[in-house]
Design an enzyme around this catalytic site. Sequence first.
Site, PDB file in Angstrom:
ATOM      1  N   HIS A 127     -13.050  80.540  96.740  1.00 45.82           N
ATOM      2  CA  HIS A 127     -12.753  81.507  97.806  1.00 45.82           C
ATOM      3  C   HIS A 127     -13.345  81.033  99.138  1.00 45.82           C
ATOM      4  O   HIS A 127     -14.459  81.416  99.486  1.00 45.82           O
ATOM      5  CB  HIS A 127     -13.335  82.882  97.458  1.00 45.82           C
TER       6      HIS A 127
ATOM      7  N   GLU B 260     -12.735  81.976 102.027  1.00 48.63           N
ATOM      8  CA  GLU B 260     -12.923  83.072 102.998  1.00 48.63           C
ATOM      9  C   GLU B 260     -14.363  83.582 103.018  1.00 48.63           C
ATOM     10  O   GLU B 260     -14.819  84.136 104.018  1.00 48.63           O
ATOM     11  CB  GLU B 260     -11.950  84.224 102.703  1.00 48.63           C
TER      12      GLU B 260
ATOM     13  N   CYS C  93      -7.566  81.233  95.095  1.00 46.45           N
ATOM     14  CA  CYS C  93      -7.884  81.554  93.697  1.00 46.45           C
ATOM     15  C   CYS C  93      -6.613  81.899  92.909  1.00 46.45           C
ATOM     16  O   CYS C  93      -5.900  80.993  92.503  1.00 46.45           O
ATOM     17  CB  CYS C  93      -8.928  82.652  93.634  1.00 46.45           C
TER      18      CYS C  93
HETATM   19  N1  GLN Z   1      -7.403  86.273  87.864  1.00 45.15           N
HETATM   20  C1  GLN Z   1      -7.731  84.924  88.124  1.00 45.15           C
HETATM   21  C2  GLN Z   1      -8.895  84.443  87.263  1.00 45.15           C
HETATM   22  O1  GLN Z   1      -9.631  85.216  86.728  1.00 45.15           O
HETATM   23  C3  GLN Z   1      -8.031  84.706  89.586  1.00 45.15           C
HETATM   24  C4  GLN Z   1      -9.247  85.416  90.072  1.00 45.15           C
HETATM   25  C5  GLN Z   1      -9.316  85.524  91.551  1.00 45.15           C
HETATM   26  O2  GLN Z   1      -8.317  85.408  92.250  1.00 45.15           O
HETATM   27  N2  GLN Z   1     -10.489  85.826  92.083  1.00 45.15           N
HETATM   28  O3  GLN Z   1      -9.091  83.255  87.122  1.00 45.15           O
END
Ligand code: GLN
Length: 551
Positions: free
Chosen positions: A516, A518, A387
């Site tokens: 994600h 994970e 992410c």
């Molecule tokens: N801050 C970034 C976003 O809002 C990544 C979010 C994250 O890593 N879950 O897109």
Amino acid sequence: MSKKFIFVIGGVMSGVGKGVAAASIGKILQSRGYAVTAIKIDPYVNIDAGTMNPTEHGEVFVTEDGDETDQDIGNYERFLGQNILRDNYMTTGRVYQSVIERERNLHYQGKCVEVVPHIPLEVISRIKKASRKAKADITIIEIGGTVGEYQNILFLEAARMMHYENPDDVLFVLVSYLPIPGTLGEMKTKPTQYATQQMNEAGIAPDFIIGRAAVPIDEPRRKKISVFCAVEKGDVISSPDCESVYEVPLIFEKENFSDKIIKKLSLRPRKRDLAKWRSMVQASKRARTVVRIGMVGKYFATGDFILPDSYISVIEALKHAGTAHSVKVEIDWINSDAYEKKSALVKELKTYDGVIVPGGFGTRGVEGKIKAIQYAREHQIPYFGLCYGMQLATVEFARHVLGIKDAHTTEVKPNTKNPIIHIMADQAEKLAKKQYGNTMRLGAYPCILEKGSVSYGAYGTKRISERHRHRYELNNVYRARLEKKGMVLAGVSPDKSLVEIIEIKGHPFFVGTQFHPELTSRPLAPHPLFTAFIGAAKKHASASVREKKKK
Ligand code: GLN
């Protein structure tokens, strides 16, 4: 067969592994052929975990259907090997919100709406609904916090009411802590006795007491707990510290816990099948070769303590992949702030076999993360960006490979001339209205993989589905330029409008995912990208051993 319910309640203090205990009870009953589901109740007034700081509350787990929940839902998914959905998570906020909404709709037809019984009744109806939807024979309900707190009293009342109505179908398990004070060197049962008394005050009595302690409970203390807490001696289950959380179901079964539960619930005993689980645990313990992973992030420290709970799913996913490759994954926590203060420090990454930049938000530590990514890219160290780790890898590539010096994400620099990562239009609107809760791109979305990419090789299929939690995206304006210089857009949304995976050609392993991965890795089904990442890290480790030998 009537539906059964098992409440898991904590005593003495938090953090003793109530979630793992609840998940393990689920696992051993599932291994006896019963359909099991698990529910988490959080006493917070927050509607969900999405607005809570991970250093305080731990990781925000995201469900398939886009709920932002407590990390224990992740434990349930990993142990039970099934998706747990929105209905299985409730907070005080959610319960009150429904009751108040109904009151506004005249549902109560002019009656006084009272905390008791209307709040516990709402809790009960939510438990039954979740159990029904999951088609569960047995539902495990973990009540957050510890007995004796104000916050969870109404949930205990709901549990009491359910038991009162169907005493044969409802059980209570107290997960308590047995301290061994250093000055005494003796295991103490008194706090557990008090915890039981407090449960009794709420009108309920434990059917089982799981005694969490550094070591197994000995005979005299089993007896003491039995007499003073009014449970049979055999119903005191010893749960000593162990190497891996996945051992807990096996430890429970050594005490024939599932047999005892099945008997109390008047269920028919069925054959036990924990074979696969057992070999997974054994394989994880056998692994000797070490693979070192540097995790570069910011949610680590609270005061003097490091809190890996903020990244629990990443840690577990790494372990699952480690077991698949028969290696032991060692994780070092690297605070990205440090690389900002002293950039030469980043060289320490050369001692690692892989680098991860996990999910994150906001400005702090971002430049440090970018430095780490640059180092991994330039020094051929396997890199996995999750992410924010994918977004920042794109920014790094734009800055140092495309030569766009001021490339950035608008999350950190809203007025940058080169917004490589920018906010989605609908998200900008929500932020302007201060709608922060449950408004991100959340839950599972499909993604189409590029044939020939590393990701395609790992998944072995073209269409995948993964869970998201973010507001920002890769800016399509830069796609062509990124690709021209060797970035592979290895995964895109079915309509091609969103980039979901980036890779770098020619690097041993450089993958960033907008989602994600994970969250969906399980001990019996490790995530393909984590498995591929650890595979690359293992290669890196053996190459560096060869290198050292040559010298
Ligand atoms: N801050 C970034 C976003 O809002 C990544 C979010 C994250 O890593 N879950 O897109």
